[in-house]
Design a protein around this motif. Sequence first.
Motif, PDB file in Angstrom:
ATOM      1  N   TYR A 154       0.416   1.089  -2.948  1.00  9.62           N
ATOM      2  CA  TYR A 154      -0.407   0.734  -1.792  1.00  9.62           C
ATOM      3  C   TYR A 154       0.472   0.406  -0.588  1.00  9.62           C
ATOM      4  O   TYR A 154       0.268   0.917   0.515  1.00  9.62           O
ATOM      5  CB  TYR A 154      -1.301  -0.459  -2.129  1.00  9.62           C
ATOM      6  N   SER A 182       2.130   3.468   0.817  1.00  3.60           N
ATOM      7  CA  SER A 182       1.199   4.321   1.565  1.00  3.60           C
ATOM      8  C   SER A 182       0.942   3.769   2.962  1.00  3.60           C
ATOM      9  O   SER A 182       0.833   4.523   3.932  1.00  3.60           O
ATOM     10  CB  SER A 182      -0.124   4.462   0.795  1.00  3.60           C
ATOM     11  N   LYS A 183       0.858   2.458   3.092  1.00  2.00           N
ATOM     12  CA  LYS A 183       0.617   1.850   4.394  1.00  2.00           C
ATOM     13  C   LYS A 183       1.864   1.900   5.282  1.00  2.00           C
ATOM     14  O   LYS A 183       1.756   2.037   6.512  1.00  2.00           O
ATOM     15  CB  LYS A 183       0.136   0.404   4.229  1.00  2.00           C
ATOM     16  N   MET A 240      -3.331   6.857  -4.305  1.00  3.69           N
ATOM     17  CA  MET A 240      -3.039   5.957  -3.181  1.00  3.69           C
ATOM     18  C   MET A 240      -2.535   6.737  -1.966  1.00  3.69           C
ATOM     19  O   MET A 240      -2.975   6.508  -0.832  1.00  3.69           O
ATOM     20  CB  MET A 240      -1.986   4.923  -3.586  1.00  3.69           C
ATOM     21  N   GLY A 261      -7.107  -0.052  -2.663  1.00  5.55           N
ATOM     22  CA  GLY A 261      -6.056  -0.959  -3.074  1.00  5.55           C
ATOM     23  C   GLY A 261      -6.459  -1.632  -4.368  1.00  5.55           C
ATOM     24  O   GLY A 261      -7.364  -2.463  -4.389  1.00  5.55           O
ATOM     25  N   ASN A 276      -4.889   6.891   1.324  1.00  4.46           N
ATOM     26  CA  ASN A 276      -4.393   5.968   2.342  1.00  4.46           C
ATOM     27  C   ASN A 276      -3.484   6.606   3.384  1.00  4.46           C
ATOM     28  O   ASN A 276      -3.335   6.071   4.492  1.00  4.46           O
ATOM     29  CB  ASN A 276      -3.631   4.816   1.686  1.00  4.46           C
TER      30      ASN A 276
END
Length: 209
Positions: A160, A163-164, A116, A97, A120
């Motif tokens: 980020y 991706s999460k 990313m 991140g 991730n």
Amino acid sequence: MADTARRGDPGEPVAIVTGATGGIGRAIAARLDARGYRIVAHGSGTEDAGAALVTELGDARYVDADLAAPESAARIAAFAEESFGRIDVLVNNAGIGIPVPHRDLSAVSPEFFSRMIDVNLAAPWYLTQACAPALARTRGTIVNMSSMAASTVSGSSIPYAVSKAGLEHLTRLLAVALGPEVRVNAIAPGLVDTERTLGWTEIRDHVIA
């Protein structure tokens, strides 16, 4: 996860922890070690820290791999089975991140966005694929490290957070696909003070406010 096992028991459980040389990963590895797990600690370009970590744990091995490379997943799974003969827990903790203001769209290069997603989101998928047969045999557990940014307008950058968010939905899909033999869950922490985030003054001030 398995109950605390006795040291020296050939059936004691085995956990793979990715990103184990960082702040959160190191704490996870230490907690699992205290509960009697044998540990496969993963890092990327952190050989010295990995060597130091395994000396602190009861029964551990270190493996260095770039998780953005799909072939790394098979290598880590094979390393765990060759070292300990089983896999009971996979903790997909490794992630990156890098702070980029959300409004600054031009600051996100294609390479940044792809990196990313690769680390991730794609890496947990590849590791799950590689470890799923062994986890099914032990009726094991997968824990994916998500973030509050997955479901809120926050995070160190838009890629980020995206991706999460993908990782959380992947968790739901895998929980159905692999259950009941393998349990799949995600943890979504907020900002945690680690050596990587100590310089994130602007983000920390925003979280505190």
